[in-house]
Design a protein around this motif. Structure first.
Motif, PDB file in Angstrom:
ATOM      1  N   LEU A 135      45.170  54.517 -11.853  1.00 49.15           N
ATOM      2  CA  LEU A 135      44.171  53.461 -11.664  1.00 49.15           C
ATOM      3  C   LEU A 135      44.782  52.084 -11.916  1.00 49.15           C
ATOM      4  O   LEU A 135      44.530  51.131 -11.170  1.00 49.15           O
ATOM      5  N   LEU A 136      45.562  51.996 -12.973  1.00 49.08           N
ATOM      6  CA  LEU A 136      46.196  50.719 -13.316  1.00 49.08           C
ATOM      7  C   LEU A 136      47.105  50.243 -12.189  1.00 49.08           C
ATOM      8  O   LEU A 136      47.064  49.062 -11.793  1.00 49.08           O
ATOM      9  N   ARG A 163      55.220  49.684  -7.262  1.00 47.49           N
ATOM     10  CA  ARG A 163      55.068  49.371  -8.681  1.00 47.49           C
ATOM     11  C   ARG A 163      55.624  50.500  -9.545  1.00 47.49           C
ATOM     12  O   ARG A 163      56.296  50.256 -10.559  1.00 47.49           O
ATOM     13  N   LEU A 164      55.355  51.739  -9.160  1.00 45.27           N
ATOM     14  CA  LEU A 164      55.811  52.880  -9.938  1.00 45.27           C
ATOM     15  C   LEU A 164      57.339  52.922 -10.029  1.00 45.27           C
ATOM     16  O   LEU A 164      57.897  53.197 -11.102  1.00 45.27           O
ATOM     17  N   VAL A 165      57.997  52.631  -8.925  1.00 49.23           N
ATOM     18  CA  VAL A 165      59.467  52.597  -8.914  1.00 49.23           C
ATOM     19  C   VAL A 165      59.979  51.533  -9.877  1.00 49.23           C
ATOM     20  O   VAL A 165      60.910  51.777 -10.667  1.00 49.23           O
ATOM     21  N   PHE A 166      59.368  50.359  -9.847  1.00 49.60           N
ATOM     22  CA  PHE A 166      59.808  49.281 -10.744  1.00 49.60           C
ATOM     23  C   PHE A 166      59.522  49.610 -12.208  1.00 49.60           C
ATOM     24  O   PHE A 166      60.319  49.284 -13.092  1.00 49.60           O
ATOM     25  N   PRO A 226      51.147  49.280 -26.559  1.00 49.28           N
ATOM     26  CA  PRO A 226      52.512  48.879 -26.954  1.00 49.28           C
ATOM     27  C   PRO A 226      53.084  47.755 -26.101  1.00 49.28           C
ATOM     28  O   PRO A 226      53.912  46.967 -26.573  1.00 49.28           O
ATOM     29  N   LEU A 227      52.645  47.680 -24.831  1.00 46.61           N
ATOM     30  CA  LEU A 227      53.105  46.582 -23.981  1.00 46.61           C
ATOM     31  C   LEU A 227      52.497  45.263 -24.448  1.00 46.61           C
ATOM     32  O   LEU A 227      53.114  44.204 -24.314  1.00 46.61           O
ATOM     33  N   ALA A 270      53.633  46.959 -13.675  1.00 47.30           N
ATOM     34  CA  ALA A 270      52.443  47.808 -13.589  1.00 47.30           C
ATOM     35  C   ALA A 270      51.214  47.047 -13.113  1.00 47.30           C
ATOM     36  O   ALA A 270      50.136  47.638 -12.955  1.00 47.30           O
ATOM     37  N   GLY A 271      51.359  45.750 -12.871  1.00 52.94           N
ATOM     38  CA  GLY A 271      50.237  44.948 -12.397  1.00 52.94           C
ATOM     39  C   GLY A 271      49.623  44.066 -13.462  1.00 52.94           C
ATOM     40  O   GLY A 271      48.628  43.376 -13.207  1.00 52.94           O
TER      41      GLY A 271
END
Length: 345
Positions: free
Chosen positions: A256-257, A52-55, A135-136, A104-105
């Motif tokens: 955590l997210l 997820r972090l890479v994406f 903001p998302l 980010a899920g």
């Protein structure tokens, strides 16, 4: 500690909710996961979260690239709204911003209600302000511009996104910045829909979302119609989104997210609020009435504690906001309470 923090809410709003002052305090962060919750987080940390972090970073870079193209050759605050081919790249910025959230899920992004046009409501008023991912949530309603500090325009990667959504920038050290921003907002409002909407988070800083903070009056100075927007994150039992200065830091909350299987955001668009002549002349009254309305929409109590109370609480409690400290507490102690109860007695 201030009198309000020590003795509870001076106007009684919070105590009337039936919960203790400690439970509803806006600057308290708590997390009480079960054994199963911690096991899921641990598995996710070594499997899904790194992917997820890479994406997330990939989509941030892509959003920044297309945002830079949309404002290429333009000054920081153009005299005219974006048009033509620039809008194509701005729309791509919105798309990639929503992809950041999904990566980010945040797999469920729900918008309810009808969004007013820029002509109907030049300003969107969003509350409560609880998270770095707010903001998302804004991206779910087209990524409107914001009234933002000039420093944000210079942030690597993210600065271009602020420019692409045609934000209004103010100088931190300028004592007349509020009036200048109000004049710019009014100018856009008088353009009768030519400019895109602006979004404002009138609380000004983050809380845990358990009560509604006082609204700053800057967004209400122009006296234009506004559309209230409320934001809810699904998992209040496990609060993996709140970013409070007394709680875990930005990296901690994002970890955590990323380790939470699914997070949901619900954005509710409420009817446009048209100020009365009295409210147009009195921004404090305008802000108060909109806040009262949004408190009823959210079914949240109001609190009068402010940023000075937050600074004092941070000074007294000296929170350890590091990710290592947070995860140690979760895995060893099984819970987080920041600050502890002693600071509210």
């Amino acid at each position: 500690m201030t009198k309000e923090l020590a003795n509870g809410e001076k106007n009684g709003n919070i105590s009337k909710s039936g919960q203790s002052w400690y439970d509803t305090h806006p600057f308290r962060y708590s997390l009480y996961p079960t054994v199963n919750d911690r096991l899921v987080w641990l598995i996710m940390a070594f499997t899904v979260a790194p992917i997820r972090l890479v994406f997330v970073f990939t989509f941030i870079i892509l959003a920044s690239i297309v945002a830079n193209i949309s404002v290429m050759g333009l000054p920081l605050e153009p005299a005219q709204p974006l048009s033509g081919w620039r809008l194509v790249f701005r729309d791509l910025t919105v798309f990639f911003s929503r992809c950041i959230a999904f990566s980010a899920g945040i797999m469920s992004q729900t918008v309810k209600g009808r969004q007013a046009s820029s002509k109907e409501a030049p300003l969107l008023i969003m509350a409560p302000h609880t998270s770095s991912i707010d903001p998302l949530a804004g991206a779910m309603v087209g990524l409107p511009g914001a009234v933002s500090m000039m420093d944000n325009a210079k942030i690597p990667l993210l600065g271009a996104i602020f420019r692409a959504n045609q934000s209004i920038f103010v100088e931190r050290g300028d004592p007349d910045s509020r009036n200048k921003a109000a004049a710019k907002i009014k100018m856009r409002a008088e353009a009768k829909g030519a400019w895109p909407q602006l979004i404002v988070l009138p609380e000004g800083f983050c809380s845990n979302g358990k009560s509604l903070l006082p609204f700053k009056t800057g967004a209400f100075l122009p006296g234009v119609s506004v559309q209230p927007i409320t934001v809810k994150y699904n998992n209040r039992r496990l609060d993996v989104t709140s970013w409070v200065d007394t709680g875990p830091g930005l990296i901690s909350m994002w970890s955590l997210l990323l380790c939470t299987p699914i997070t949901r955001i619900e954005v509710m668009l409420h009817p446009v609020y048209h100020p009365s002549d009295e409210e147009k002349e009195n921004p404090e009254l305008f802000a108060k009435n909109v806040r009262d309305l949004m408190s009823s929409y959210l079914k949240l109590p109001k609190t009068e504690v402010d940023q000075n109370d937050l600074r004092e609480l941070v000074k007294r409690s000296r929170p350890n906001r590091g990710a290592v400290h947070m995860w140690k507490n979760l895995l060893v102690n099984g819970y987080i309470e920041m600050p502890s109860r002693e600071y509210f007695s």
